[in-house]
Design an enzyme around this catalytic site. Sequence first.
Site, PDB file in Angstrom:
ATOM      1  N   GLU A 157       0.620  -1.322   0.022  1.00  0.00           N
ATOM      2  CA  GLU A 157      -0.053   0.006   0.117  1.00  0.00           C
ATOM      3  C   GLU A 157       0.881   1.471  -0.137  1.00  0.00           C
ATOM      4  OE1 GLU A 157      -2.836  -0.616   3.519  1.00  0.00           O
ATOM      5  OE2 GLU A 157      -3.384  -2.403   2.584  1.00  0.00           O
ATOM      6  N   GLU A 273      -6.425 -10.605  -1.424  1.00  0.00           N
ATOM      7  CA  GLU A 273      -7.194 -10.373  -0.174  1.00  0.00           C
ATOM      8  C   GLU A 273      -8.642 -10.266  -0.396  1.00  0.00           C
ATOM      9  OE1 GLU A 273      -5.598  -7.127   2.085  1.00  0.00           O
ATOM     10  OE2 GLU A 273      -3.593  -7.598   1.762  1.00  0.00           O
TER      11      GLU A 273
HETATM   12  O1  G3I Z   1      -2.789  -8.557  18.804  1.00  0.00           O
HETATM   13  C1  G3I Z   1      -3.582  -7.351  19.466  1.00  0.00           C
HETATM   14  C2  G3I Z   1      -4.055  -7.741  20.911  1.00  0.00           C
HETATM   15  O2  G3I Z   1      -2.978  -8.150  21.540  1.00  0.00           O
HETATM   16  C3  G3I Z   1      -4.882  -6.539  21.356  1.00  0.00           C
HETATM   17  O3  G3I Z   1      -5.474  -7.038  22.626  1.00  0.00           O
HETATM   18  C4  G3I Z   1      -5.874  -5.982  20.360  1.00  0.00           C
HETATM   19  C5  G3I Z   1      -6.849  -5.051  20.582  1.00  0.00           C
HETATM   20  O4  G3I Z   1      -6.130  -3.967  20.629  1.00  0.00           O
HETATM   21  O5  G3I Z   1      -5.198  -5.817  19.213  1.00  0.00           O
HETATM   22  C6  G3I Z   1      -4.484  -6.987  18.510  1.00  0.00           C
HETATM   23  O6  G3I Z   1      -3.953  -6.535  17.518  1.00  0.00           O
HETATM   24  C7  G3I Z   1      -4.941  -6.291  16.466  1.00  0.00           C
HETATM   25  C8  G3I Z   1      -4.447  -7.006  15.077  1.00  0.00           C
HETATM   26  O7  G3I Z   1      -5.321  -7.058  13.917  1.00  0.00           O
HETATM   27  C9  G3I Z   1      -4.571  -8.924  15.187  1.00  0.00           C
HETATM   28  O8  G3I Z   1      -5.657  -8.970  15.637  1.00  0.00           O
HETATM   29  C10 G3I Z   1      -4.913  -4.596  15.710  1.00  0.00           C
HETATM   30  O9  G3I Z   1      -5.442  -4.090  16.666  1.00  0.00           O
HETATM   31  C11 G3I Z   1      -5.533  -4.705  14.553  1.00  0.00           C
HETATM   32  O10 G3I Z   1      -5.437  -3.375  14.028  1.00  0.00           O
HETATM   33  C12 G3I Z   1      -5.319  -5.511  13.648  1.00  0.00           C
HETATM   34  O11 G3I Z   1      -6.337  -5.490  12.154  1.00  0.00           O
HETATM   35  C13 G3I Z   1      -5.685  -5.981  11.156  1.00  0.00           C
HETATM   36  C14 G3I Z   1      -5.007  -5.038   9.944  1.00  0.00           C
HETATM   37  O12 G3I Z   1      -4.645  -5.663   8.924  1.00  0.00           O
HETATM   38  C15 G3I Z   1      -3.988  -3.933  10.720  1.00  0.00           C
HETATM   39  O13 G3I Z   1      -3.071  -4.721  10.752  1.00  0.00           O
HETATM   40  C16 G3I Z   1      -6.581  -6.985  10.605  1.00  0.00           C
HETATM   41  O14 G3I Z   1      -6.621  -8.046  11.423  1.00  0.00           O
HETATM   42  C17 G3I Z   1      -6.162  -7.590   9.252  1.00  0.00           C
HETATM   43  O15 G3I Z   1      -7.281  -8.299   8.711  1.00  0.00           O
HETATM   44  C18 G3I Z   1      -5.982  -6.378   8.384  1.00  0.00           C
HETATM   45  O16 G3I Z   1      -5.536  -6.690   7.094  1.00  0.00           O
HETATM   46  C19 G3I Z   1      -4.977  -5.930   6.025  1.00  0.00           C
HETATM   47  C20 G3I Z   1      -3.841  -6.407   5.252  1.00  0.00           C
HETATM   48  O17 G3I Z   1      -2.756  -6.462   6.173  1.00  0.00           O
HETATM   49  C21 G3I Z   1      -3.334  -5.280   4.433  1.00  0.00           C
HETATM   50  N1  G3I Z   1      -4.597  -5.147   3.358  1.00  0.00           N
HETATM   51  C22 G3I Z   1      -5.632  -4.668   3.995  1.00  0.00           C
HETATM   52  C23 G3I Z   1      -6.020  -5.685   4.959  1.00  0.00           C
HETATM   53  C24 G3I Z   1      -7.366  -4.926   5.959  1.00  0.00           C
HETATM   54  O18 G3I Z   1      -7.272  -3.710   6.662  1.00  0.00           O
END
Ligand code: G3I
Length: 374
Positions: A157, A273
């Site tokens: 991105e 995705e």
């Molecule tokens: O692991 C922590 C946990 O310890 C904590 O208690 C919790 C509450 O804050 O957060 C957890 O981390 C979260 C992580 O997912 C794992 O579940 C993050 O807050 C959350 O922001 C993260 O979201 C992911 C997002 O990317 C950001 O990395 C989504 O699951 C994931 O589906 C999404 O995937 C992205 C691709 O990587 C790139 N393309 C877009 C796609 C959708 O946004």
Amino acid sequence: MLSRRSFLTNVAAAALLPSALETTSITGSNSLKAHAERRGLLAGTAVDVHILNTNAAYRNLLAEQYDIVVAENQMKWKALRPAADKFDFTAADQLVAFARENHMQVRGHNLAWHQSIPDWLTSSITKDNARQFLTDHILTVGRRYAGKIHSWDVVNEAVQPKDNRPDGLRNSLWMQMLGPEYLDIAFRTARQADPHARLTYNDYGVEYDGKEDTDRRTAVLALLRRLQAAKVPLDAVGIQSHINARPKNPIGKGLADFLAEIRRMGLEIYITELDVSDDDIEGGIEERDQAIAAAYRNYLDLVLQEPAVKAVLTWGSDDNHTWLNDVPTHKKKQPNRAARPLPFDTNYQPKPAFFAMREDFDHVPRRKATKTAH
Ligand code: G3I
């Protein structure tokens, strides 16, 4: 006693049975990966490693249906880097081990992104140490899995025309610290770390025939051309494909021409995705699932006409777990219902979207399969 004619009629009727069974059976030769493989395609999904470790039905579904997987989160900076001097590969190793046990390919996601950056990096990075942080990370992670990764999303991105840079690139932390050369550094270092992996540029918002997506496609193509002109190692482009069951604009010529242009650059293309938001569909589950299946069918019908497309991964396998439930617009539009964006339902049963994908695989031209990592 059956006459010969009646016997032959019954045999002929029985011969039709496998096709009837085929539409209900979803395992073995009737799985997504089996139908994909017949067309030279890999079929895959993003994986939540915590669920993989704790849910046998999920593990079995992945092993039965897919031959390529990617960690939804566990190979991102935040997951791998709990501290500046510490790597935690536990979850990533578990995914790679599961994939190898089940003869699956692995996509690496991702080595440089504007999200999932640990707080310690944000607070300690400077223009002087940024290159070291980036190259150390890519060398350590890339070398650990060298030879085991089909393709790395090296940079994710990087395009954002709304940031008003002349090159249409995102004004991310890496951009602020290193300038656009951060992309060159990331790809060159990834090649050094793992000469076997297909180095991929991955992005979203390039699917529709509207101005925003058109602008993003233009910026992506300009970036790819710049990287190739600078002889930066680059093998593939990931099209994230987060699409909508009721889109504002159609999917059509803009995307088809974009994919053809990428092919003419000599690059492979992965649908990385894929999922379908149904927030704009009112009505019951049946109506929503049919609308979602139609979106899968229309999208894959178009993109799989492109022979450079070598893999289709959904961003999750089943509706038990999708990032879409956490998206603010979903919470605003549909606060009282879970999204249904994926091929399997919350009981791991195939939805109309599964059958739409499988039928699409059957109707597209066969292509030369991508090189596999092992
Ligand atoms: O692991 C922590 C946990 O310890 C904590 O208690 C919790 C509450 O804050 O957060 C957890 O981390 C979260 C992580 O997912 C794992 O579940 C993050 O807050 C959350 O922001 C993260 O979201 C992911 C997002 O990317 C950001 O990395 C989504 O699951 C994931 O589906 C999404 O995937 C992205 C691709 O990587 C790139 N393309 C877009 C796609 C959708 O946004």
